[in-house]
Write a protein that holds these residues in place. Structure first.
Motif, PDB file in Angstrom:
ATOM      1  N   SER A  83     -15.454 -35.434  11.337  1.00 44.83           N
ATOM      2  CA  SER A  83     -16.684 -35.712  12.078  1.00 44.83           C
ATOM      3  C   SER A  83     -16.405 -36.730  13.174  1.00 44.83           C
ATOM      4  O   SER A  83     -16.881 -36.601  14.299  1.00 44.83           O
ATOM      5  CB  SER A  83     -17.769 -36.286  11.168  1.00 44.83           C
ATOM      6  OG  SER A  83     -17.775 -35.625   9.946  1.00 44.83           O
ATOM      7  N   GLU A  84     -15.600 -37.725  12.811  1.00 40.98           N
ATOM      8  CA  GLU A  84     -15.315 -38.777  13.779  1.00 40.98           C
ATOM      9  C   GLU A  84     -14.635 -38.200  15.018  1.00 40.98           C
ATOM     10  O   GLU A  84     -14.976 -38.551  16.148  1.00 40.98           O
ATOM     11  CB  GLU A  84     -14.415 -39.814  13.127  1.00 40.98           C
ATOM     12  CG  GLU A  84     -14.419 -41.139  13.829  1.00 40.98           C
ATOM     13  CD  GLU A  84     -13.737 -42.194  12.973  1.00 40.98           C
ATOM     14  OE1 GLU A  84     -14.439 -43.035  12.409  1.00 40.98           O
ATOM     15  OE2 GLU A  84     -12.492 -42.156  12.862  1.00 40.98           O
ATOM     16  N   ILE A  86     -14.932 -35.173  16.218  1.00 36.93           N
ATOM     17  CA  ILE A  86     -15.922 -34.452  17.037  1.00 36.93           C
ATOM     18  C   ILE A  86     -16.821 -35.447  17.763  1.00 36.93           C
ATOM     19  O   ILE A  86     -17.099 -35.302  18.960  1.00 36.93           O
ATOM     20  CB  ILE A  86     -16.764 -33.511  16.147  1.00 36.93           C
ATOM     21  CG1 ILE A  86     -15.850 -32.493  15.468  1.00 36.93           C
ATOM     22  CG2 ILE A  86     -17.829 -32.808  16.973  1.00 36.93           C
ATOM     23  CD1 ILE A  86     -16.555 -31.652  14.427  1.00 36.93           C
ATOM     24  N   GLN A  87     -17.249 -36.482  17.052  1.00 34.79           N
ATOM     25  CA  GLN A  87     -18.144 -37.463  17.673  1.00 34.79           C
ATOM     26  C   GLN A  87     -17.467 -38.177  18.832  1.00 34.79           C
ATOM     27  O   GLN A  87     -18.076 -38.391  19.882  1.00 34.79           O
ATOM     28  CB  GLN A  87     -18.603 -38.474  16.613  1.00 34.79           C
ATOM     29  CG  GLN A  87     -19.607 -37.866  15.645  1.00 34.79           C
ATOM     30  CD  GLN A  87     -19.710 -38.636  14.339  1.00 34.79           C
ATOM     31  OE1 GLN A  87     -18.868 -39.484  14.029  1.00 34.79           O
ATOM     32  NE2 GLN A  87     -20.747 -38.349  13.567  1.00 34.79           N
ATOM     33  N   MET A  88     -16.197 -38.535  18.631  1.00 35.55           N
ATOM     34  CA  MET A  88     -15.463 -39.191  19.725  1.00 35.55           C
ATOM     35  C   MET A  88     -15.429 -38.291  20.954  1.00 35.55           C
ATOM     36  O   MET A  88     -15.664 -38.737  22.077  1.00 35.55           O
ATOM     37  CB  MET A  88     -14.018 -39.474  19.293  1.00 35.55           C
ATOM     38  CG  MET A  88     -13.858 -40.661  18.376  1.00 35.55           C
ATOM     39  SD  MET A  88     -12.201 -40.705  17.643  1.00 35.55           S
ATOM     40  CE  MET A  88     -11.200 -41.144  19.054  1.00 35.55           C
ATOM     41  N   ILE A  90     -17.491 -35.870  21.739  1.00 32.43           N
ATOM     42  CA  ILE A  90     -18.823 -35.716  22.351  1.00 32.43           C
ATOM     43  C   ILE A  90     -19.154 -36.924  23.218  1.00 32.43           C
ATOM     44  O   ILE A  90     -19.556 -36.788  24.374  1.00 32.43           O
ATOM     45  CB  ILE A  90     -19.915 -35.523  21.263  1.00 32.43           C
ATOM     46  CG1 ILE A  90     -19.747 -34.149  20.608  1.00 32.43           C
ATOM     47  CG2 ILE A  90     -21.306 -35.662  21.865  1.00 32.43           C
ATOM     48  CD1 ILE A  90     -20.733 -33.881  19.499  1.00 32.43           C
ATOM     49  N   ILE A  91     -18.955 -38.115  22.657  1.00 36.01           N
ATOM     50  CA  ILE A  91     -19.298 -39.319  23.423  1.00 36.01           C
ATOM     51  C   ILE A  91     -18.441 -39.404  24.689  1.00 36.01           C
ATOM     52  O   ILE A  91     -18.945 -39.611  25.796  1.00 36.01           O
ATOM     53  CB  ILE A  91     -19.112 -40.585  22.572  1.00 36.01           C
ATOM     54  CG1 ILE A  91     -20.125 -40.572  21.425  1.00 36.01           C
ATOM     55  CG2 ILE A  91     -19.293 -41.841  23.419  1.00 36.01           C
ATOM     56  CD1 ILE A  91     -19.972 -41.721  20.456  1.00 36.01           C
ATOM     57  N   GLY A 147      -9.135 -48.504  15.823  1.00 40.14           N
ATOM     58  CA  GLY A 147     -10.505 -48.033  15.640  1.00 40.14           C
ATOM     59  C   GLY A 147     -10.892 -46.943  16.616  1.00 40.14           C
ATOM     60  O   GLY A 147     -10.086 -46.530  17.452  1.00 40.14           O
ATOM     61  N   VAL A 148     -12.133 -46.472  16.497  1.00 39.41           N
ATOM     62  CA  VAL A 148     -12.578 -45.387  17.355  1.00 39.41           C
ATOM     63  C   VAL A 148     -12.815 -45.823  18.790  1.00 39.41           C
ATOM     64  O   VAL A 148     -12.637 -45.045  19.717  1.00 39.41           O
ATOM     65  CB  VAL A 148     -13.900 -44.745  16.875  1.00 39.41           C
ATOM     66  CG1 VAL A 148     -13.630 -43.571  15.987  1.00 39.41           C
ATOM     67  CG2 VAL A 148     -14.802 -45.744  16.224  1.00 39.41           C
ATOM     68  N   PHE A 149     -13.250 -47.072  18.963  1.00 38.80           N
ATOM     69  CA  PHE A 149     -13.647 -47.502  20.306  1.00 38.80           C
ATOM     70  C   PHE A 149     -12.518 -47.354  21.329  1.00 38.80           C
ATOM     71  O   PHE A 149     -12.721 -46.725  22.377  1.00 38.80           O
ATOM     72  CB  PHE A 149     -14.168 -48.936  20.257  1.00 38.80           C
ATOM     73  CG  PHE A 149     -14.711 -49.419  21.552  1.00 38.80           C
ATOM     74  CD1 PHE A 149     -15.783 -48.776  22.155  1.00 38.80           C
ATOM     75  CD2 PHE A 149     -14.145 -50.510  22.200  1.00 38.80           C
ATOM     76  CE1 PHE A 149     -16.275 -49.216  23.362  1.00 38.80           C
ATOM     77  CE2 PHE A 149     -14.630 -50.950  23.414  1.00 38.80           C
ATOM     78  CZ  PHE A 149     -15.702 -50.308  23.992  1.00 38.80           C
ATOM     79  N   ILE A 152     -12.114 -43.689  22.118  1.00 40.53           N
ATOM     80  CA  ILE A 152     -13.135 -43.137  23.014  1.00 40.53           C
ATOM     81  C   ILE A 152     -12.844 -43.545  24.453  1.00 40.53           C
ATOM     82  O   ILE A 152     -12.903 -42.724  25.371  1.00 40.53           O
ATOM     83  CB  ILE A 152     -14.546 -43.608  22.581  1.00 40.53           C
ATOM     84  CG1 ILE A 152     -14.899 -42.987  21.236  1.00 40.53           C
ATOM     85  CG2 ILE A 152     -15.583 -43.230  23.623  1.00 40.53           C
ATOM     86  CD1 ILE A 152     -16.199 -43.477  20.653  1.00 40.53           C
ATOM     87  N   VAL A 221      -7.700 -35.520  18.269  1.00 46.09           N
ATOM     88  CA  VAL A 221      -6.904 -35.286  17.070  1.00 46.09           C
ATOM     89  C   VAL A 221      -5.618 -36.107  17.160  1.00 46.09           C
ATOM     90  O   VAL A 221      -5.216 -36.805  16.234  1.00 46.09           O
ATOM     91  CB  VAL A 221      -6.547 -33.791  16.948  1.00 46.09           C
ATOM     92  CG1 VAL A 221      -5.464 -33.589  15.914  1.00 46.09           C
ATOM     93  CG2 VAL A 221      -7.777 -32.975  16.596  1.00 46.09           C
ATOM     94  N   ILE A 254      -7.601 -28.522  11.513  1.00 46.78           N
ATOM     95  CA  ILE A 254      -7.675 -28.839  12.940  1.00 46.78           C
ATOM     96  C   ILE A 254      -7.658 -27.544  13.761  1.00 46.78           C
ATOM     97  O   ILE A 254      -8.467 -27.356  14.672  1.00 46.78           O
ATOM     98  CB  ILE A 254      -6.470 -29.714  13.366  1.00 46.78           C
ATOM     99  CG1 ILE A 254      -6.580 -31.102  12.743  1.00 46.78           C
ATOM    100  CG2 ILE A 254      -6.382 -29.815  14.880  1.00 46.78           C
ATOM    101  CD1 ILE A 254      -5.333 -31.951  12.891  1.00 46.78           C
TER     102      ILE A 254
ATOM    103  N   TRP B  33     -26.771 -36.994  15.591  1.00 47.09           N
ATOM    104  CA  TRP B  33     -25.699 -37.012  14.588  1.00 47.09           C
ATOM    105  C   TRP B  33     -24.518 -37.842  15.085  1.00 47.09           C
ATOM    106  O   TRP B  33     -23.945 -38.655  14.365  1.00 47.09           O
ATOM    107  CB  TRP B  33     -25.272 -35.565  14.298  1.00 47.09           C
ATOM    108  CG  TRP B  33     -24.072 -35.449  13.411  1.00 47.09           C
ATOM    109  CD1 TRP B  33     -24.020 -35.693  12.088  1.00 47.09           C
ATOM    110  CD2 TRP B  33     -22.753 -35.071  13.807  1.00 47.09           C
ATOM    111  NE1 TRP B  33     -22.759 -35.474  11.612  1.00 47.09           N
ATOM    112  CE2 TRP B  33     -21.954 -35.095  12.651  1.00 47.09           C
ATOM    113  CE3 TRP B  33     -22.168 -34.698  15.026  1.00 47.09           C
ATOM    114  CZ2 TRP B  33     -20.605 -34.771  12.673  1.00 47.09           C
ATOM    115  CZ3 TRP B  33     -20.831 -34.381  15.044  1.00 47.09           C
ATOM    116  CH2 TRP B  33     -20.061 -34.411  13.880  1.00 47.09           C
ATOM    117  N   THR B  34     -24.157 -37.627  16.367  1.00 44.41           N
ATOM    118  CA  THR B  34     -23.017 -38.338  16.934  1.00 44.41           C
ATOM    119  C   THR B  34     -23.230 -39.840  16.928  1.00 44.41           C
ATOM    120  O   THR B  34     -22.397 -40.600  16.461  1.00 44.41           O
ATOM    121  CB  THR B  34     -22.769 -37.858  18.373  1.00 44.41           C
ATOM    122  OG1 THR B  34     -22.470 -36.482  18.330  1.00 44.41           O
ATOM    123  CG2 THR B  34     -21.610 -38.607  19.004  1.00 44.41           C
TER     124      THR B  34
END
Lengths: 273, 266, 260
Positions: A83-84, A86-88, A90-91, A147-149, A152, A221, A254, B33-34
């Motif tokens: 999920s992370e 995909i979220q990364m 998208i943002i 981390g994610v930041f 992104i 990924v 993946i 969701w994101t």
């Protein structure tokens, strides 16, 4: 030289098709390419012989990845990592899509008539595109920690370079006539762009944003491998721990994710254009 | 002057309206969701930034020229990896391209298999392939070459098959009518038509592969990526600055040369 | 009123676009500029709304020298001058209504126009303009679904919506067939009569110029070589303007229109 009509070439009777000059030139190019190849393989220890010798070994090791342990895919930490990712993506895609608007207008010759500004923008975008995403991620991890930041941020900058270049090329190919008409009727620059340019580039814009989203999914990924969040992080851990069956399941996961995203974005693209 | 009339309202079919609302709802849900799901520790990120910004950014712009020889050697190794990998892919992709092209392989099942293999290979990021090969053949440039070769085969095979599908089949028909056998048709009817595009795509792919192989070393597959990895784990940002600079310059030069060659071919 | 005083224009590449032009155009006139391509007709028209800028002289529009205009003044000038183009210049992917409303952009604030907040008056004005050129039923069609003649009518509606004092038309019928050409010219003439809008049209078809103009200005190599009412014009005048004998392709032809 007489043009060869291929329809006339009979079985077993092929005349000399190329002149001596073309032949020797082709031979030279072929020789150079071959020499470079042999040299490269020598330098990288990857001669075909090496491949043949290494092949059984390679298969033996690859066999350790099988059978994939698909149970790992339902582990909550792995689901969260997917999920992370995909979220990364998208943002990062959303932010890049917004930021690329002014950049691509500045990088389009027909909108930015100032030669120096345009030239600088083009140069800047080209340089931006040559910096590998992983390097950006490493730098941001260096600044912001794991981390994610940082991931992104790296994705935003990386996709910004691609997106702004492609969109500025789209902008350069629009029909300038309606823009001229609007200017002639006293519309301001922003109005002219909004009413004359935006409707013309919107379909390509959406299509390119989707394309960059696909790229970002793949890239996010990978970014995990250097600690910038997402599923790559989990994959890296599993390989380091030598849990190769788990790693294979994640790799297949993946793969499925990328294929699904590609499928959906193709459908959307067909609906738009 | 008479009162002007308002234009009639635009009539939208209910199906369209419903469809649009569903799409809008899906997009909004995706974003909710994101943003709910993503977990960014802003306070920590900010604190780190305050501490590290000065230590990283100015140094990046102050490259460590003493490392030039070392970095340049690694960059050249990267070019070898890219070249060997691209050439391998350019050759491997030919049979796959023929297999996946509708007009070359008359069996729908086989073309389906060909296309599926090609897209399956494409779906793997280069770096993941590299990671696999590092495990398989050890941490050396050979793993990089294999990763590049396999990764590029997917893309080149797809492009080749598209080129093949767009050739002028009348030439092939004419040769069939003349009694030429399959191999003769291949060498005299098909290959001359596709050679320029095949070459052009292969060279283009080399461009992409140079970029891709700069980072393979991060997972141990040789080239300049190895130095990137060390520079970042040792926090040697001056050296990282030089590495980035060299990548930018070399990649730009390669792009330029390759664009010039491709222009001449097509 | 539009007045050219010794106006000249030299393009950066050295081409002389206009040379010492002195012309006065009064309110409500329907003026047709004729001349071969490259004679400076387009430059003449485009100087009036400053799409091109003459290099010397003075160009008075409503007693102001517009050659000095910049920024806001220039925009205000352009809002009162409507322009019709050879290629219609519509946004092909946008619908007719949006294209016609674009004529109000100069009168609408940037923010309002971007959030699509055109006033009720603007929208009814746009609809009324479409009705005047009889194309209101295409209101929500995309511009690229229309024929050339229909697109040109939409572009006339766009100009009407702008509520201009002047209309400039740069070869408005060059891409149309003869019957459609006459239709478009008739609309322009009707608007000129009914709304008293000063209209300046570039044409290279002699017969059309004679049929619709009140006054004809002939140009050659950037210079005005003839200026007078239609009644003073005959074949010799055109031969003088064109610098050669009149040919078949200088005529548009009446097609299936009735002669009376």
């Amino acid at each position: 030289m007489k043009k060869i009509d291929y329809g006339q070439v009979m079985a077993g009777k092929t005349p000399s098709i190329y002149t001596a000059k073309t032949k020797s030139r082709l031979l030279l190019i072929f020789g150079v390419v071959l020499a470079l190849y042999l040299f490269s393989t020598y330098q990288t220890n990857s001669t075909p012989a090496e491949l043949v010798i290494g092949l059984p070994n390679l298969f033996a090791l690859l066999a350790k990845f099988f059978p994939p342990n698909f149970e790992v895919l339902i582990a909550s930490s792995v689901v969260a990592a997917f999920s992370e990712t995909i979220q990364m993506a998208i943002i990062a895609t959303t932010v890049a899509a917004v930021l690329c608007v002014p950049l691509s207008l500045l990088g389009a010759q027909n909108i930015t008539t100032n030669k120096y500004l345009y030239g600088f923008m083009r140069f800047f975008l080209n340089v931006l595109r040559t910096i590998p995403d992983i390097v950006l991620a490493l730098i941001f991890v260096g600044i912001f920690g794991l981390g994610v930041f940082p991931g992104i941020l790296a994705l935003i900058i990386f996709s910004l370079g691609i997106l702004a270049k492609l969109i500025s090329e789209t902008i350069e190919s629009v029909d300038m006539n309606p823009l001229e008409a609007m200017q002639a009727s006293g519309a301001g620059t922003i109005q002219t762009i909004y009413y004359g340019l935006v409707p013309q580039v919107l379909p390509q814009f959406s299509s390119l944003v989707l394309y960059v989203f696909e790229i970002n999914i793949r890239a996010s990924v990978v970014l995990g491998l250097v600690g910038a969040g997402g599923v790559g992080l989990v994959l890296d851990q599993q390989i380091r721990l030598y849990n190769l069956e788990n790693a294979m399941a994640i790799i297949i996961g993946i793969f499925v994710l990328v294929v699904i995203i590609e499928f959906i974005s193709n459908k959307i693209r067909e609906a738009i254009v | 002057m008479a009162e002007l009339q308002m234009p009639p309202k635009k009539k939208n079919s209910p199906v369209k309206t419903i469809k649009r609302s569903i799409i809008a709802a899906a997009v909004i849900a995706l974003y909710i969701w994101t943003f709910l799901g993503i977990n960014i520790d802003w306070a920590r990120a900010f604190e780190r930034m305050v501490n590290n910004f000065e230590r990283v950014i100015p140094r990046l712009f102050n490259p460590d020229w003493d490392a030039f020889d070392k970095v340049m050697d690694a960059m050249i190794e990267t070019l070898y990896i890219a070249f060997a990998g691209s050439l391998m892919a350019a050759i491997l992709a030919i049979p796959l391209g023929f297999l996946a092209a509708n007009n070359m392989t008359n069996n729908r099942f086989l073309t389906g298999v060909g296309k599926w293999i090609l897209s399956a290979v494409r779906a793997f990021p280069d770096l993941i392939l590299a990671l696999l090969f590092v495990v398989a053949v050890g941490p050396n440039p050979f793993a990089g070459v294999l990763a590049i070769a396999i990764g590029s085969t997917g893309m080149l095979g797809k492009l080749y098959s598209e080129v093949l599908e767009s050739i002028d089949m009348k030439v092939v028909e004419a040769m069939e009518a003349n009694g030429a056998n399959k191999l003769q048709i291949l060498f005299h009817g098909v290959i001359p038509q596709v050679i320029p595009e095949f070459l052009s795509y292969a060279i283009y792919r080399f461009e992409v592969d140079v970029r891709a192989s700069t980072i393979l070393g991060v997972v141990g597959a040789g080239g300049i990526g190895t130095l990137i990895f060390f520079a970042s784990s040792n926090r040697n940002w001056n050296e990282m600055g030089l590495i980035i600079l060299i990548i930018i310059v070399v990649v730009t030069i390669i792009d330029f040369i390759s664009a010039a060659i491709r222009k001449r071919i097509v | 009123m539009i007045e050219f005083k010794d106006v000249s224009l030299v393009y950066p590449n050295g081409t002389q676009g206009l040379k010492d032009v002195n012309v006065k155009i009064k309110e409500g006139e329907f003026v047709v500029i004729v001349g071969l391509s490259g004679a400076g007709k387009s430059t003449f028209i485009r100087s009036i709304n400053r799409i091109v800028t003459p290099t010397s002289g003075a160009l008075m529009v409503d007693d102001q020298d517009i050659l000095t205009f910049k920024g806001k003044d220039l925009r205000r000038l352009r809002t009162k001058i409507g322009m019709i183009f050879q290629n219609y210049n519509l946004v092909k992917r946008s619908n007719v209504m949006k294209n016609v409303l674009a004529g109000r952009l100069g009168h609408t604030g940037t923010f309002r126009s971007i959030v699509n907040l055109f006033s009720k008056e603007d929208r009814s004005l746009a609809y009324e303009s479409l009705r005047r050129v009889n194309i209101e039923e295409k209101l929500y069609s995309r511009a690229d679904e229309l024929s050339g003649g229909q697109q040109q009518r939409v572009s006339i509606a766009r100009v009407l919506t702008q509520k201009p004092t002047y209309i400039l038309a740069d070869e408005p019928v060059a891409s149309l067939d003869p019957p459609t050409s006459h239709q478009v010219m008739s609309y322009l003439k009707k608007i000129n009569r009914e709304d008293k809008i000063t209209t300046i049209v570039n044409l290279h078809f002699i017969d059309m110029a004679m049929e619709y103009a009140d006054r004809i200005i002939g140009m050659r190599a950037g210079e005005v070589v003839f200026d007078g009412p239609v009644s003073e014009v005959n074949d010799q005048t055109f031969e003088q303007i064109y610098g050669r004998a009149i040919r078949e392709d200088d005529m548009r032809g009446g097609a299936d229109r009735e002669e009376d």
